[in-house]
Design an enzyme around this catalytic site. Sequence first.
Site, PDB file in Angstrom:
ATOM      1  N   GLU A  22       0.855  -1.193   0.000  1.00 45.23           N
ATOM      2  CA  GLU A  22       0.000   0.000   0.000  1.00 45.23           C
ATOM      3  C   GLU A  22       0.890   1.242   0.000  1.00 45.23           C
ATOM      4  OE1 GLU A  22      -2.809   0.113   3.264  1.00 45.23           O
ATOM      5  OE2 GLU A  22      -3.682   1.996   2.577  1.00 45.23           O
ATOM      6  N   ASN A 167     -12.559  -1.022  -0.277  1.00 41.70           N
ATOM      7  CA  ASN A 167     -11.797  -1.580   0.841  1.00 41.70           C
ATOM      8  C   ASN A 167     -12.442  -1.133   2.150  1.00 41.70           C
ATOM      9  OD1 ASN A 167      -9.090  -2.603   2.115  1.00 41.70           O
ATOM     10  ND2 ASN A 167      -9.356  -0.551   2.946  1.00 41.70           N
ATOM     11  N   GLU A 168     -12.800  -2.047   2.994  1.00 38.98           N
ATOM     12  CA  GLU A 168     -13.336  -1.737   4.338  1.00 38.98           C
ATOM     13  C   GLU A 168     -14.345  -0.583   4.284  1.00 38.98           C
ATOM     14  OE1 GLU A 168     -10.112  -1.275   7.172  1.00 38.98           O
ATOM     15  OE2 GLU A 168      -9.424  -3.335   6.855  1.00 38.98           O
ATOM     16  N   TYR A 234      -6.806  -8.626  11.943  1.00 35.10           N
ATOM     17  CA  TYR A 234      -5.565  -8.282  12.631  1.00 35.10           C
ATOM     18  C   TYR A 234      -5.688  -8.757  14.069  1.00 35.10           C
ATOM     19  CZ  TYR A 234      -4.419  -5.375   8.617  1.00 35.10           C
ATOM     20  OH  TYR A 234      -4.119  -4.941   7.344  1.00 35.10           O
ATOM     21  N   GLU A 292      -6.419  -9.131   3.928  1.00 36.87           N
ATOM     22  CA  GLU A 292      -5.467  -8.467   4.844  1.00 36.87           C
ATOM     23  C   GLU A 292      -5.449  -9.324   6.103  1.00 36.87           C
ATOM     24  OE1 GLU A 292      -5.873  -4.265   5.648  1.00 36.87           O
ATOM     25  OE2 GLU A 292      -6.483  -3.850   3.570  1.00 36.87           O
ATOM     26  N   GLN A 338       1.556  -6.267   5.632  1.00 36.39           N
ATOM     27  CA  GLN A 338       1.871  -5.962   4.252  1.00 36.39           C
ATOM     28  C   GLN A 338       3.243  -6.574   3.955  1.00 36.39           C
ATOM     29  OE1 GLN A 338       1.108  -1.821   3.312  1.00 36.39           O
ATOM     30  NE2 GLN A 338      -0.869  -1.853   4.330  1.00 36.39           N
TER      31      GLN A 338
HETATM   32  O1  AHR Z   1      -2.895  -2.623   6.433  1.00 35.08           O
HETATM   33  C1  AHR Z   1      -3.098  -1.403   7.089  1.00 35.08           C
HETATM   34  C2  AHR Z   1      -4.549  -0.924   6.977  1.00 35.08           C
HETATM   35  O2  AHR Z   1      -5.364  -1.811   7.695  1.00 35.08           O
HETATM   36  C3  AHR Z   1      -5.157  -0.910   5.598  1.00 35.08           C
HETATM   37  O3  AHR Z   1      -4.895   0.265   4.920  1.00 35.08           O
HETATM   38  C4  AHR Z   1      -6.633  -1.008   5.882  1.00 35.08           C
HETATM   39  O4  AHR Z   1      -7.340  -1.643   4.862  1.00 35.08           O
HETATM   40  C5  AHR Z   1      -6.670  -1.792   7.180  1.00 35.08           C
HETATM   41  O5  AHR Z   1      -7.512  -1.222   8.105  1.00 35.08           O
END
Ligand code: AHR
Length: 485
Positions: A22, A167-168, A234, A292, A338
């Site tokens: 990104e 995205n999100e 995450y 992600e 990432q």
């Molecule tokens: O990967 C970091 C961020 O996490 C990304 O930009 C977003 O899609 C997610 O919230």
Amino acid sequence: MIARLQKPAGQVEELIYGQFIEHILTCISGGVYDPHSPYADENGMRGDVIAKIKQLAPPVMRFPGGTIMCQYHWEDAVGPLEKRIRRPNLIWGGELDPAFGTAEFITFCRKVGAEPMICVNMASGTPEEAAHWVEYCNGTGNTHYANLRRSHGYAEPFGVKYWCIGNECYAEPDIGMQNDVQIYVRDAMEFIKWMKLTDKSIRTVVVGCDDEQWNRTVLDKLHAVTDYLSYHHYSAEGGMGLYGPFAGEKALRSKVDDLIGLIGQYPETVTDFSPWYRFPPRQGPIRLALDEWNIWDFKPDETYGLLQTYNWRDALWTASVLNLLISTPEIGMANLAQSVNVIAPIVAEKDGNWYQTIAYPLLHYRRLMTGQRLPIAFDSPKVDGGMVGEVDAISLSAVKRGDGTVAIACVNRDFANAHPLALPDLPAQRVEVLLLDAALPLDTCSAQHCCVREHREMVSFEGSITLPPGSVLFAQFAPISSEQE
Ligand code: AHR
């Protein structure tokens, strides 16, 4: 602990080993791309970093965001450099460097051997702009954007197959007006129509999340025209002690089960699709795209905790998630978030680069854990996770590789005890074992020192192997015959 191997059940989806870059802090600018670096190649990309990514061999790479997608206009970053448009990076700070745009991303993908996957801007972009991007990338006719690509020196189409529709978009604090699901589905349908009318062959990924109602509405409206439902995960230590991230992994497993239940409610084959759409419906079942995933200990500072240092405990978490991905055929793709510097396995500094702990399981899973999926049934012993309660000590996955050998990946998350693993379905033999561990769970790597220890040996297997505390162990067994399966 006894683990029973079952019959092969389809190929492991290689796209689970995907990654993501990104325009965020130093992931692209300064990480992947830095024309001023002594390591810069003929395209201004960090040759040393590319070599490291190549070793991890991601089969698919997602770009340009992430949240930056909200402000990303692809035409800012194509064609002659001096005409490109430089804008403030409103999301992550600094500036959005247009020198690394679509063509550079494709060049980068070709260098690392990955299929490109592009995320379109639904927040401040239009369906037409997204369709023009598809035409620029994939157009073969004598049309404006295909010709624009040619005029930029790219005669051959880029052939971008995977396209994320936003995205999100559910995230209320982010730029964008699609956080109401009814608006998301209306707009996403419009984007998909424009994009598929431009190239019927593209595969689409629509936005999913933790909210069941959101996901159901998205699939009710879009299931016929989407190939993947996206989900982002995450995990975090979050002050929950040594076993904190494993609570996140447990939550991920349960979320994946819920999502599998949901996508299973939609037909594998779409039948009643109006020919007036002028493009075919989805072919095959909807699959999940975990596009992600990683550990991210968010901090409310100017880098949001994104420049995360990973310890050995985190690498065990990574291996555990890879076991989940291998064992779950409904997951059709996954992208580690990432690739470089930002919550990443690779750290690129001005004078070199190095792998964080989480790179080591990634390297060996990618190398060893492909082929046919062998479901493996076991009941894990537990470990006391303190604040997060009981945690499964063991995580496993198994594959039958192309050459017939059986590879088993074992994670022992118990930092105090070894656990024996009985494998009654495999005959006694000499077995190649690779053991990864570190002296302490919270050990980290740096430019000067790698804390991860790799130990290879041939051992005599007589029905059982021992999984040392806090380790990842790969065992490779001789080919099994079909009678043995
Ligand atoms: O990967 C970091 C961020 O996490 C990304 O930009 C977003 O899609 C997610 O919230």
